[in-house]
Design a protein around this motif. Structure first.
Motif, PDB file in Angstrom:
ATOM      1  N   TRP A   1       0.840  -1.199   0.000  1.00 17.47           N
ATOM      2  CA  TRP A   1       0.000   0.000   0.000  1.00 17.47           C
ATOM      3  C   TRP A   1       0.872   1.244   0.000  1.00 17.47           C
ATOM      4  CZ3 TRP A   1      -3.603  -1.733   4.533  1.00 17.47           C
ATOM      5  CH2 TRP A   1      -4.527  -2.657   4.061  1.00 17.47           C
ATOM      6  N   PRO A   2       0.354   2.365  -0.514  1.00 13.04           N
ATOM      7  CA  PRO A   2       1.143   3.598  -0.528  1.00 13.04           C
ATOM      8  C   PRO A   2       1.421   4.110   0.889  1.00 13.04           C
ATOM      9  CG  PRO A   2      -1.032   3.947  -1.540  1.00 13.04           C
ATOM     10  CD  PRO A   2      -0.944   2.511  -1.144  1.00 13.04           C
ATOM     11  N   LEU A   3       2.505   4.841   1.004  1.00 13.59           N
ATOM     12  CA  LEU A   3       2.900   5.444   2.282  1.00 13.59           C
ATOM     13  C   LEU A   3       2.212   6.802   2.410  1.00 13.59           C
ATOM     14  CD1 LEU A   3       4.743   5.153   4.783  1.00 13.59           C
ATOM     15  CD2 LEU A   3       6.487   6.393   3.480  1.00 13.59           C
ATOM     16  N   TRP A   4       1.661   7.094   3.583  1.00 13.64           N
ATOM     17  CA  TRP A   4       0.969   8.353   3.872  1.00 13.64           C
ATOM     18  C   TRP A   4       1.680   9.048   5.029  1.00 13.64           C
ATOM     19  CZ3 TRP A   4      -3.458   9.769   1.124  1.00 13.64           C
ATOM     20  CH2 TRP A   4      -3.989   8.781   0.285  1.00 13.64           C
ATOM     21  N   GLU A   5       1.793  10.365   4.941  1.00 11.30           N
ATOM     22  CA  GLU A   5       2.318  11.177   6.035  1.00 11.30           C
ATOM     23  C   GLU A   5       1.124  11.691   6.831  1.00 11.30           C
ATOM     24  OE1 GLU A   5       5.514  11.164   6.643  1.00 11.30           O
ATOM     25  OE2 GLU A   5       5.832  10.063   4.773  1.00 11.30           O
ATOM     26  N   VAL A   6       1.251  11.672   8.153  1.00 12.24           N
ATOM     27  CA  VAL A   6       0.137  12.011   9.035  1.00 12.24           C
ATOM     28  C   VAL A   6       0.456  13.296   9.798  1.00 12.24           C
ATOM     29  CG1 VAL A   6      -1.285  11.218  10.970  1.00 12.24           C
ATOM     30  CG2 VAL A   6      -0.399   9.557   9.307  1.00 12.24           C
TER      31      VAL A   6
ATOM     32  N   VAL B   1      -3.889  13.693   6.147  1.00 14.02           N
ATOM     33  CA  VAL B   1      -2.988  12.703   5.572  1.00 14.02           C
ATOM     34  C   VAL B   1      -2.639  13.148   4.154  1.00 14.02           C
ATOM     35  CG1 VAL B   1      -3.793  10.759   6.974  1.00 14.02           C
ATOM     36  CG2 VAL B   1      -4.892  11.220   4.781  1.00 14.02           C
ATOM     37  N   ALA B   2      -1.421  12.885   3.747  1.00 11.90           N
ATOM     38  CA  ALA B   2      -0.961  13.207   2.398  1.00 11.90           C
ATOM     39  C   ALA B   2      -0.072  12.073   1.923  1.00 11.90           C
ATOM     40  CB  ALA B   2      -0.184  14.519   2.391  1.00 11.90           C
ATOM     41  N   ARG B   3      -0.270  11.663   0.683  1.00 10.38           N
ATOM     42  CA  ARG B   3       0.606  10.621   0.134  1.00 10.38           C
ATOM     43  C   ARG B   3       2.046  11.118   0.149  1.00 10.38           C
ATOM     44  NH1 ARG B   3      -0.793   6.660  -4.202  1.00 10.38           N
ATOM     45  NH2 ARG B   3      -2.930   6.097  -3.769  1.00 10.38           N
ATOM     46  N   SER B   4       2.926  10.314   0.643  1.00 20.42           N
ATOM     47  CA  SER B   4       4.338  10.681   0.690  1.00 20.42           C
ATOM     48  C   SER B   4       4.868  11.011  -0.696  1.00 20.42           C
ATOM     49  CB  SER B   4       5.171   9.557   1.309  1.00 20.42           C
ATOM     50  OG  SER B   4       4.809   9.373   2.651  1.00 20.42           O
TER      51      SER B   4
ATOM     52  N   HIS C   1       3.490  17.209  11.912  1.00 21.12           N
ATOM     53  CA  HIS C   1       3.769  15.872  11.391  1.00 21.12           C
ATOM     54  C   HIS C   1       4.047  14.952  12.574  1.00 21.12           C
ATOM     55  CE1 HIS C   1       6.296  12.698   9.540  1.00 21.12           C
ATOM     56  NE2 HIS C   1       5.321  12.774   8.646  1.00 21.12           N
ATOM     57  N   VAL C   2       3.331  13.825  12.622  1.00 17.13           N
ATOM     58  CA  VAL C   2       3.500  12.893  13.736  1.00 17.13           C
ATOM     59  C   VAL C   2       4.038  11.541  13.305  1.00 17.13           C
ATOM     60  CG1 VAL C   2       1.771  13.995  15.198  1.00 17.13           C
ATOM     61  CG2 VAL C   2       1.064  12.186  13.612  1.00 17.13           C
ATOM     62  N   GLY C   3       4.015  11.256  11.988  1.00 13.60           N
ATOM     63  CA  GLY C   3       4.532   9.975  11.544  1.00 13.60           C
ATOM     64  C   GLY C   3       3.980   9.579  10.186  1.00 13.60           C
TER      65      GLY C   3
END
Length: 94
Positions: free
Chosen positions: A5-10, A53-56, A22-24
């Motif tokens: 699955w794609p990586l998301w930034e939280v 959330v944003a896709r890395s 940004h928490v992880g």
């Protein structure tokens, strides 16, 4: 084709008036699931007010080595710096 699955930034906002931080990161198949997973992983103690959330892969950042070219031109524009008036003690989070 990758089955991962794609990586998301939280990013979490903890209080009204504060910026999201940004928490992880986490993996999820889509934005809706990324928000649900972020809630479960990063707000277990009810510390969040909202989640982004944003896709890395969609985040583009400058390099620290580009700092001079990006930020030094603003030093010539002193009128942009809030040094010409006193800040009241009542003003917070600026």
């Amino acid at each position: 084709m990758s089955s991962e699955w794609p990586l998301w930034e939280v990013f979490i906002r903890s209080q009204h008036g504060l910026a999201h931080k940004h928490v992880g990161s986490l993996h999820a198949p889509d934005a809706e699931m990324a928000i649900k997973n972020a809630r479960d992983v990063y707000t277990r103690r009810n510390e969040g007010l909202s989640i982004w959330v944003a896709r890395s892969a969609d985040i583009h950042a400058s390099s620290p080595g580009d700092r001079a070219a990006l930020f030094e031109p603003s030093n010539d524009k002193v009128y942009r710096h809030p040094t010409f008036f006193p800040m009241p003690e009542e003003v917070k989070h600026i």
